[in-house]
Motif scaffolding. Sequence first.
Motif, PDB file in Angstrom:
ATOM      1  N   GLU A  12      -3.019 -11.135   6.559  1.00  0.00           N
ATOM      2  CA  GLU A  12      -3.296  -9.805   7.141  1.00  0.00           C
ATOM      3  C   GLU A  12      -3.628  -8.799   6.032  1.00  0.00           C
ATOM      4  OE1 GLU A  12      -3.826  -7.050  10.005  1.00  0.00           O
ATOM      5  OE2 GLU A  12      -3.439  -9.060  10.374  1.00  0.00           O
ATOM      6  N   GLN A  13      -4.731  -8.154   6.244  1.00  0.00           N
ATOM      7  CA  GLN A  13      -4.944  -7.321   5.115  1.00  0.00           C
ATOM      8  C   GLN A  13      -4.266  -5.833   5.211  1.00  0.00           C
ATOM      9  OE1 GLN A  13      -7.258  -7.926   2.736  1.00  0.00           O
ATOM     10  NE2 GLN A  13      -7.560  -9.867   3.613  1.00  0.00           N
ATOM     11  N   THR A  14      -3.667  -5.565   6.405  1.00  0.00           N
ATOM     12  CA  THR A  14      -3.068  -4.272   6.560  1.00  0.00           C
ATOM     13  C   THR A  14      -1.514  -4.505   5.949  1.00  0.00           C
ATOM     14  OG1 THR A  14      -2.555  -4.803   8.750  1.00  0.00           O
ATOM     15  CG2 THR A  14      -4.679  -3.542   8.428  1.00  0.00           C
ATOM     16  N   LEU A  15      -1.139  -5.578   5.832  1.00  0.00           N
ATOM     17  CA  LEU A  15       0.053  -5.699   5.342  1.00  0.00           C
ATOM     18  C   LEU A  15       0.645  -5.159   4.034  1.00  0.00           C
ATOM     19  CD1 LEU A  15       2.840  -7.256   6.154  1.00  0.00           C
ATOM     20  CD2 LEU A  15       1.989  -9.214   4.906  1.00  0.00           C
ATOM     21  N   THR A  16      -0.599  -5.181   3.124  1.00  0.00           N
ATOM     22  CA  THR A  16      -0.157  -4.800   1.892  1.00  0.00           C
ATOM     23  C   THR A  16      -0.249  -3.167   1.549  1.00  0.00           C
ATOM     24  OG1 THR A  16      -2.517  -4.654   1.255  1.00  0.00           O
ATOM     25  CG2 THR A  16      -1.434  -6.633   0.935  1.00  0.00           C
ATOM     26  N   PHE A  17      -0.944  -2.348   2.840  1.00  0.00           N
ATOM     27  CA  PHE A  17      -0.908  -1.006   2.650  1.00  0.00           C
ATOM     28  C   PHE A  17       0.309  -0.227   2.652  1.00  0.00           C
ATOM     29  CE2 PHE A  17      -5.366  -1.909   4.031  1.00  0.00           C
ATOM     30  CZ  PHE A  17      -5.843  -1.702   2.673  1.00  0.00           C
ATOM     31  N   VAL A  18       0.966  -0.450   3.634  1.00  0.00           N
ATOM     32  CA  VAL A  18       2.504   0.085   4.120  1.00  0.00           C
ATOM     33  C   VAL A  18       3.339   0.043   3.032  1.00  0.00           C
ATOM     34  CG1 VAL A  18       4.259   0.558   5.678  1.00  0.00           C
ATOM     35  CG2 VAL A  18       1.883   0.128   6.528  1.00  0.00           C
TER      36      VAL A  18
END
Length: 89
Positions: A46-52
């Motif tokens: 999941e690409q959005t997992l790293t942002f938060v």
Amino acid sequence: MSPDMVMKIARDALTTAMWLSLPALGLGLVVGVIISIFQATTQIQEQTLTFVPKIVAVMLGLLFFGSWMLNLIVTYTQNLYQNLPLMAR
């Protein structure tokens, strides 16, 4: 102003910028590597997992290192202003 003084000011500016960016970039790097290892281990891509987690780590780093960073930039600015009479020669 001599070329040596210009080089010293430029070197000090780059060194100060490096030290100011080190906590945020370092924490972002460490959290990014940990999340990447977690993603590779669990095969969650999941690409959005790293942002938060990166944003949270950088913000906590800025809260923790903020006073040190402010002290560093104020010291650099004070030294620059104190050396203004020497630059006019």
